[in-house]
Design an enzyme around this catalytic site. Structure first.
Site, mmCIF file in Angstrom:
data_model
loop_
_atom_site.group_PDB
_atom_site.id
_atom_site.type_symbol
_atom_site.label_atom_id
_atom_site.label_comp_id
_atom_site.label_asym_id
_atom_site.label_seq_id
_atom_site.Cartn_x
_atom_site.Cartn_y
_atom_site.Cartn_z
ATOM 1 N N ASP A 112 -8.152 -5.595 0.376
ATOM 2 C CA ASP A 112 -8.368 -6.532 -0.678
ATOM 3 C C ASP A 112 -7.992 -7.836 -0.574
ATOM 4 O OD1 ASP A 112 -10.188 -4.479 -1.995
ATOM 5 O OD2 ASP A 112 -8.069 -3.897 -2.921
ATOM 6 N N HIS A 170 0.789 -1.400 -0.112
ATOM 7 C CA HIS A 170 0.056 0.088 -0.018
ATOM 8 C C HIS A 170 1.022 1.208 0.056
ATOM 9 C CE1 HIS A 170 -3.098 2.684 1.307
ATOM 10 N NE2 HIS A 170 -4.174 2.009 0.749
HETATM 11 N N1 ACO Z 1 4.027 -7.639 -4.708
HETATM 12 C C1 ACO Z 1 5.288 -7.718 -4.657
HETATM 13 N N2 ACO Z 1 6.252 -6.626 -4.815
HETATM 14 C C2 ACO Z 1 5.630 -5.366 -4.412
HETATM 15 C C3 ACO Z 1 4.184 -5.226 -4.130
HETATM 16 C C4 ACO Z 1 3.457 -6.582 -4.435
HETATM 17 N N3 ACO Z 1 2.249 -6.534 -4.149
HETATM 18 N N4 ACO Z 1 3.762 -4.102 -3.926
HETATM 19 C C5 ACO Z 1 5.074 -3.310 -3.894
HETATM 20 N N5 ACO Z 1 6.180 -4.315 -4.085
HETATM 21 C C6 ACO Z 1 7.635 -3.780 -4.371
HETATM 22 C C7 ACO Z 1 7.802 -3.044 -5.292
HETATM 23 O O1 ACO Z 1 8.319 -3.653 -6.423
HETATM 24 C C8 ACO Z 1 8.969 -1.863 -4.834
HETATM 25 O O2 ACO Z 1 10.052 -2.835 -4.913
HETATM 26 P P1 ACO Z 1 11.670 -2.083 -4.990
HETATM 27 O O3 ACO Z 1 11.664 -1.358 -4.031
HETATM 28 O O4 ACO Z 1 12.501 -3.345 -4.960
HETATM 29 O O5 ACO Z 1 11.376 -1.662 -6.356
HETATM 30 C C9 ACO Z 1 8.693 -1.867 -3.313
HETATM 31 O O6 ACO Z 1 7.624 -2.798 -2.840
HETATM 32 C C10 ACO Z 1 7.641 -0.456 -3.079
HETATM 33 O O7 ACO Z 1 6.568 -0.426 -4.157
HETATM 34 P P2 ACO Z 1 6.105 0.669 -5.060
HETATM 35 O O8 ACO Z 1 5.288 -0.127 -6.250
HETATM 36 O O9 ACO Z 1 7.081 1.376 -5.190
HETATM 37 O O10 ACO Z 1 5.132 1.225 -3.997
HETATM 38 P P3 ACO Z 1 3.732 2.109 -4.160
HETATM 39 O O11 ACO Z 1 3.361 2.898 -3.144
HETATM 40 O O12 ACO Z 1 4.295 2.892 -5.691
HETATM 41 O O13 ACO Z 1 2.478 1.112 -4.812
HETATM 42 C C11 ACO Z 1 0.740 -0.490 -4.669
HETATM 43 C C12 ACO Z 1 1.618 0.616 -4.047
HETATM 44 C C13 ACO Z 1 0.412 0.132 -6.096
HETATM 45 C C14 ACO Z 1 -0.772 -0.578 -4.002
HETATM 46 C C15 ACO Z 1 1.652 -1.701 -4.714
HETATM 47 O O14 ACO Z 1 1.945 -2.102 -3.738
HETATM 48 C C16 ACO Z 1 0.945 -2.851 -5.677
HETATM 49 O O15 ACO Z 1 0.727 -2.931 -6.960
HETATM 50 N N6 ACO Z 1 0.224 -3.719 -4.898
HETATM 51 C C17 ACO Z 1 -0.488 -4.752 -5.485
HETATM 52 C C18 ACO Z 1 -1.894 -4.238 -5.711
HETATM 53 C C19 ACO Z 1 -2.950 -3.974 -4.644
HETATM 54 O O16 ACO Z 1 -3.155 -4.952 -3.748
HETATM 55 N N7 ACO Z 1 -3.417 -2.696 -4.741
HETATM 56 C C20 ACO Z 1 -4.548 -2.342 -3.709
HETATM 57 C C21 ACO Z 1 -4.168 -1.143 -3.118
HETATM 58 S S1 ACO Z 1 -5.333 -0.863 -1.682
HETATM 59 C C22 ACO Z 1 -6.712 -0.460 -2.428
HETATM 60 O O17 ACO Z 1 -6.793 0.311 -3.500
HETATM 61 C C23 ACO Z 1 -7.963 -0.608 -1.675
#
Ligand code: ACO
Length: 436
Positions: free
Chosen positions: A371, A313
């Site tokens: 979720d 998140h």
């Molecule tokens: N699985 C694997 N790796 C992940 C995940 C995941 N679900 N989420 C983040 N990471 C990793 C990224 O690859 C990144 O790694 P790095 O530092 O080595 O590059 C690090 O964790 C940071 O992640 P970001 O993508 O930079 O974080 P951001 O804040 O931009 O994204 C997000 C947040 C979009 C929610 C992301 O965690 C994601 O895509 N999760 C899966 C989708 C999801 O569950 N979304 C629901 C959000 S809650 C809602 O809307 C109710």
């Protein structure tokens, strides 16, 4: 917004004069540096794609402490709201700033249920869609179309119009979501029944048919209501910011909320519950719990493009408090339906256990979000996967409209108009076609 004694001084390595910027305190949370005069003073913009360090507005509705894993609506913790109030109480709170007393509660319930029907013409509009259209495509259209039906609540400068539009949206969303579902199934629409609760009425419109009475199961009704509460608002997330930006042009509330629905559809936001369940079903089809290790290796491999959906998140760097409450509901619903041995639930628990112990997730502070379990609950209730995001939209409508109305009442609000760092061609002349 309280002006702080502290000020930020911005200095420049090229000898340009430094400038002072005011700092404001919120009631809780980080202070903000006011950069509104930065361009006028320096000729420079700030650069913050994705709004990683930018507060786009001031708001008194919802507060999240991402490090603690705390979510407050108007100061009340989500755990208390989820266990001591219902969804309509939460709607009243988000819209009005405090919980209703007994009379206010009664009046509000009556007000909402008096607006649950939609204009009969809506079903002919719905007929224009293919039966296999994604419910979010249908909902984006239906919500946008409300502005064509309710002309007497589209003037955003009129507080009474704003109030009626809010009630109409909250009351009609369950009807529209259920209609979108019934249309896809080829079943007749069910008209709302006002003696039922908000969640009970929705369940009946979804699963009832004209051929026999539908009895609302109280465990499912409570679970549905909790799903609604947990999704009601979440401060300045992507869809809420979309609604604010769209509404800032002065468009009508129905159009602004339709923009929120469209934004929510994406898998990084509201589409995550659908994506999460599809992921669980795919792992299950490819070997289930035995293949969890292999799947996790893919998730950790940057080149695979695979993410653990329902994890991570932007704001929570701790357990999402809504995920805990959703897991509790998941246990209750599966037990009530005799599905304790549901393979997808077992799989989800296994994935969560591995992720919470794995260095990759620990280092990046990745925890389950709301979720992760909401899809399992909804699937157990009988809601098709493609409708999960539609249910999220239904529940989030109150948050969107509360935030939109807060913005419209804020004397500081302006049309949202971000700037850019230009990286394209500088001015050039068009060459004749044979020289290009
Ligand atoms: N699985 C694997 N790796 C992940 C995940 C995941 N679900 N989420 C983040 N990471 C990793 C990224 O690859 C990144 O790694 P790095 O530092 O080595 O590059 C690090 O964790 C940071 O992640 P970001 O993508 O930079 O974080 P951001 O804040 O931009 O994204 C997000 C947040 C979009 C929610 C992301 O965690 C994601 O895509 N999760 C899966 C989708 C999801 O569950 N979304 C629901 C959000 S809650 C809602 O809307 C109710």
């Amino acid at each position: 917004m309280k002006l702080s004694d502290n000020k930020a001084t911005m200095s420049f390595a090229n000898g340009a004069p430094s400038i002072e910027l005011p700092i404001y305190h919120g009631n809780i949370g980080p202070d903000v540096i006011d950069i509104r005069k930065l361009y006028a003073q320096t000729g420079m913009f700030t650069y913050d794609p994705g709004f990683l360090s930018t507060a786009s507005c001031q708001s008194a509705i919802t507060y999240i402490d991402g490090d603690k894993g705390e979510l407050l609506h108007r100061g009340y913790p989500i755990e208390q709201l989820a266990t001591q109030c219902d969804y309509l109480d939460t709607c009243y709170l988000l819209l009005n700033g405090d919980l209703p007393n007994a009379t206010e509660r009664n009046d509000f319930h009556k007000l909402v249920i008096n607006h649950t029907m939609v204009n009969e013409q809506m079903q002919f509009f719905l007929r224009g869609f293919r039966r296999d259209a994604h419910p979010m495509a249908v909902l984006t259209g239906l919500v946008g179309a409300l502005s064509a039906f309710y002309h007497d609540s589209t003037d955003i400068n009129n507080p009474e119009h704003r109030r009626i539009a809010a009630i109409r949206l909250i009351a009609k969303m369950p009807t529209l979501v259920a209609m979108a579902y019934k249309y896809g199934m080829g079943q007749p629409y069910m008209y709302p029944r006002n003696e039922l609760s908000y969640a009970g009425n929705f369940l009946r419109m979804m699963f009832g048919t004209p051929c026999e009475d539908y009895k609302v199961n109280p465990v499912i009704e409570k679970a549905m209501d909790r799903i609604f509460i947990l999704h009601a608002d979440h401060e300045q997330n992507a869809s809420t910011s979309t609604v604010r930006l769209c509404g800032s042009s002065g468009t009508n509330p129905f159009a602004a909320i339709a923009a929120g629905v469209a934004c929510l559809w994406g898998p990084a936001h509201g589409g995550a519950n659908e994506a999460c369940l599809n992921m669980l079903e795919e792992i299950q089809a490819n070997g289930g719990v035995a293949k969890v290790g292999q799947f996790m290796e893919q998730v950790k491999d940057k080149n695979s493009g695979v993410k653990l959906m329902g994890f991570g998140h932007r704001v929570y760097k701790n357990y999402d408090p809504r995920a805990k409450l959703m897991q509790e509901t998941c246990n209750e619903v599966l037990a009530a339906l005799g599905l304790e041995n549901d393979p997808l639930f077992k799989l989800a628990k296994q994935l969560e256990k591995i992720a919470l112990e794995d260095d990759y997730f620990v280092q990046r502070k990745l925890y389950p979000n709301v979720d992760f379990y909401s899809g399992i609950v909804q699937r157990a209730i009988g809601i098709p996967v493609s409708l999960f995001t539609g249910i999220f939209a239904l529940a989030r409508t109150v948050g969107w409209i509360a935030q939109l109305n807060e913005m419209l009442a804020d004397p500081e609000y302006k049309i949202g108009r971000p700037r850019q760092l230009f990286s394209g061609n500088v001015k050039r002349d068009i060459k004749p076609i044979d020289q290009r």
